[in-house]
Scaffold this motif. Structure first.
Motif, short mmCIF file in Angstrom:
data_model
loop_
_atom_site.label_atom_id
_atom_site.label_comp_id
_atom_site.label_asym_id
_atom_site.label_seq_id
_atom_site.Cartn_x
_atom_site.Cartn_y
_atom_site.Cartn_z
N SER A 18 -12.41 21.46 -76.78
CA SER A 18 -13.07 22.74 -76.53
C SER A 18 -14.31 22.62 -75.64
CB SER A 18 -13.48 23.38 -77.86
OG SER A 18 -14.39 22.55 -78.56
N GLY A 19 -14.72 21.41 -75.32
CA GLY A 19 -15.91 21.24 -74.49
C GLY A 19 -15.58 21.31 -73.01
N ARG A 20 -16.57 20.98 -72.18
CA ARG A 20 -16.39 20.95 -70.73
C ARG A 20 -16.18 19.52 -70.28
NH1 ARG A 20 -21.13 23.09 -67.65
NH2 ARG A 20 -22.29 21.88 -69.20
N TYR A 24 -9.78 13.38 -71.12
CA TYR A 24 -9.84 12.03 -71.68
C TYR A 24 -11.25 11.70 -72.17
CZ TYR A 24 -12.16 9.62 -67.74
OH TYR A 24 -13.05 9.19 -66.80
N LEU A 25 -12.28 12.24 -71.48
CA LEU A 25 -13.66 12.00 -71.93
C LEU A 25 -13.94 12.76 -73.22
CD1 LEU A 25 -15.75 12.11 -68.64
CD2 LEU A 25 -15.34 10.15 -70.11
N LEU A 196 -27.02 15.63 -67.24
CA LEU A 196 -25.63 15.19 -67.23
C LEU A 196 -24.69 16.23 -67.84
CD1 LEU A 196 -26.10 11.48 -68.39
CD2 LEU A 196 -25.97 12.37 -66.05
N ALA A 197 -23.50 16.31 -67.27
CA ALA A 197 -22.41 17.11 -67.82
C ALA A 197 -21.25 16.16 -68.13
CB ALA A 197 -21.96 18.17 -66.83
N PRO A 198 -20.35 16.54 -69.05
CA PRO A 198 -19.21 15.67 -69.34
C PRO A 198 -18.44 15.30 -68.08
CG PRO A 198 -19.33 17.43 -70.96
CD PRO A 198 -20.36 17.75 -69.90
N ALA A 219 -23.32 11.63 -74.15
CA ALA A 219 -23.33 12.82 -73.29
C ALA A 219 -22.00 12.99 -72.58
CB ALA A 219 -24.47 12.71 -72.27
N ALA A 220 -21.00 12.15 -72.93
CA ALA A 220 -19.66 12.17 -72.34
C ALA A 220 -19.70 11.85 -70.85
CB ALA A 220 -18.97 13.51 -72.59
#
Length: 471
Positions: A18-20, A24-25, A196-198, A219-220
């Protein structure tokens, strides 16, 4: 893995997608949390790639990439013919009261094992005498103060003291360019959250500080070595008295690094936690001094924990005023700001920096030389480069891997930090980090135990142990 267990695992994974960011991350991040929290224990088998991919309705490549990333981090072991399993911990699996398994490098902080010399976490365990005077002055400053004490950007007295510290090092700085944090670890966490973003790439040295690797992975982000051709969202380095090697980056390399970061338009995080611990007595210029047009893309972090005492949880970030303002708003959401008395004490200690540093560096340099001499005498096949500063030595064994040797070392009452934890790709299996913070007689005993453990591990003597650890 049977159907019931697979269903249980899928339930544990929950809404992992459900995240951004790349799937795979996101999958790796959820597995990482389950492993680190002890929900998936050491040795637990994980589903085959195709089976889990089918169950999660994703491509097999997503599962393979997630498993491979976890393997690089040392959280799973993948072997042809025997599948994928949760990796064994480097240290005995110790649980906190809430059943959470700690990071192997931090286990001794929560539950120090009796009788074991801990060459793992490197931080001074005895505050200097100046600490007493520092807190006395801090208490006096509070007399008559009318202030709520909620200061997300930090106490103004300390912000000015830190700004003055950088001005004295030739880097023009205002208090508005300083954010006070609860140690450098919080500084890294705030920066990772904001920058940082995934799926973003972070470039680091190899080896580097493992606490930073953990922050970026949570932080993916994808962490890769500096030589990677990837375009990074951030670059993180420890150029002065590096943790773990104790090396110091020379001026031409500093200039090249700053220039490259500017060309990539990537924030460059300069970790100066150990910067005042150079054995030469001279502190190199921070990376921001090498920026051609100001220091807009260079972010400096530091703390008092290595110079003064691990229990003085005061650190800071130096960056542009707009970035500091954004970080202060972010910090306000978490804790409204740090404890004020410690910040006032830290400001006092910064004014006494030369005195505190001289005493601390003198002890470290003598201990470093003693440890090097003991290793050369008792473990002549081990190799290392003498450190130029800091608190740790980076050592290579001639055969085998340190993950397995560390288990033998524990049975001889000494704990070491395996090199894999310091490498963004999970390599450097033949290296270990040893600190030299103990008094010299304790360092001698530690090396004696390491030599006994090495003789047992290397097969030159029948293995013996002082006691059996429960794993």
């Amino acid at each position: 893995m049977n159907g019931a267990n697979l269903d249980d695992l899928v339930d544990l994974l929950g809404r992992w997608a459900s995240g951004r960011g790349p799937l795979y991350l996101l999958l790796a991040a959820r597995f990482r949390a389950l492993i680190d929290d002890g929900v998936l224990p050491s040795g637990e088998p994980l589903p085959p790639d195709r089976v889990l991919a089918t169950r999660l309705a994703v491509g097999r490549g997503t599962v393979v990439a997630a498993y491979d990333l976890l393997q690089q981090e040392g959280r799973v072991v993948r072997r042809q013919g025997s599948g994928t399993r949760v990796a064994p911990l480097n240290l005995p699996a110790t649980r906190t009261a809430d059943s959470v398994v700690a990071n192997p490098l931090l286990l001794h902080i929560l539950h120090p094992p009796d009788g074991v010399q801990l060459l793992t976490c490197a931080a001074p365990d005895e505050p200097p005498e100046a600490m007493v005077e520092a807190y006395q002055e801090a208490a006096a400053r509070l007399s008559g103060t009318r202030d709520l004490g909620y200061q997300p950007a930090g106490n103004p007295v300390l912000r000015e003291a830190v700004a003055a510290y950088y001005r004295d090092r030739g880097l023009p700085t205002t208090p508005q360019e300083i954010l006070v944090t609860t140690g450098a670890q919080q500084a890294l966490t705030l920066l990772a959250t904001l920058l940082l973003a995934p799926g973003d790439t972070v470039l680091t040295q190899a080896p580097t500080y493992p606490g930073a690797l953990e922050v970026f992975r949570h932080a993916a982000a994808i962490v890769k070595p500096l030589g990677s051709p990837d375009r990074p969202a951030a670059i993180y380095v420890v150029p002065t008295a590096s943790n773990p090697t104790g090396s110091i980056m020379d001026p031409p390399e500093r200039h090249r690094l700053v220039t490259r970061a500017a060309a990539l338009d990537a924030p460059l995080i300069d970790d100066e936690v150990n910067a005042e611990l150079c054995f030469s007595g001279e502190t190199p210029a921070p990376l921001a001094r090498y920026a051609a047009s100001g220091a807009e893309h260079v972010i400096t972090i530091a703390s008092m924990s290595k110079l003064v005492w691990g229990g003085l949880r005061v650190g800071w970030i130096r960056a542009t005023a707009p970035l500091i303002s954004r970080l202060a708003r972010l910090r306000a959401v978490h804790d409204l700001g740090g404890e004020v008395v410690s910040q006032l004490a830290a400001a006092f200690l910064l004014r006494r920096l030369d005195e505190v540093r001289q005493a601390r560096v003198g002890r470290l340099r003598a201990n470093h030389d003693h440890l090097c001499a003991e290793l050369r005498s008792r473990l002549p096949t081990w190799t290392f480069e003498p450190a130029l500063g800091g608190q740790t030595l980076w050592v290579r064994i001639p055969r085998g891997d340190v993950d397995s040797f560390s288990q033998v070392a524990l049975r001889h009452d000494v704990a070491v930090a395996p090199g894999r934890s310091f490498d963004p790709l999970g390599g450097l299996a033949d290296r270990m980090r040893l600190h030299f913070l103990f008094p010299q007689e304790e360092l001698t005993l530690a090396v004696e135990r390491l030599a006994e453990a090495w003789a047992a591990y290397d097969g030159t003597r029948h293995p013996t142990a002082r006691h059996q650890l429960i794993v």
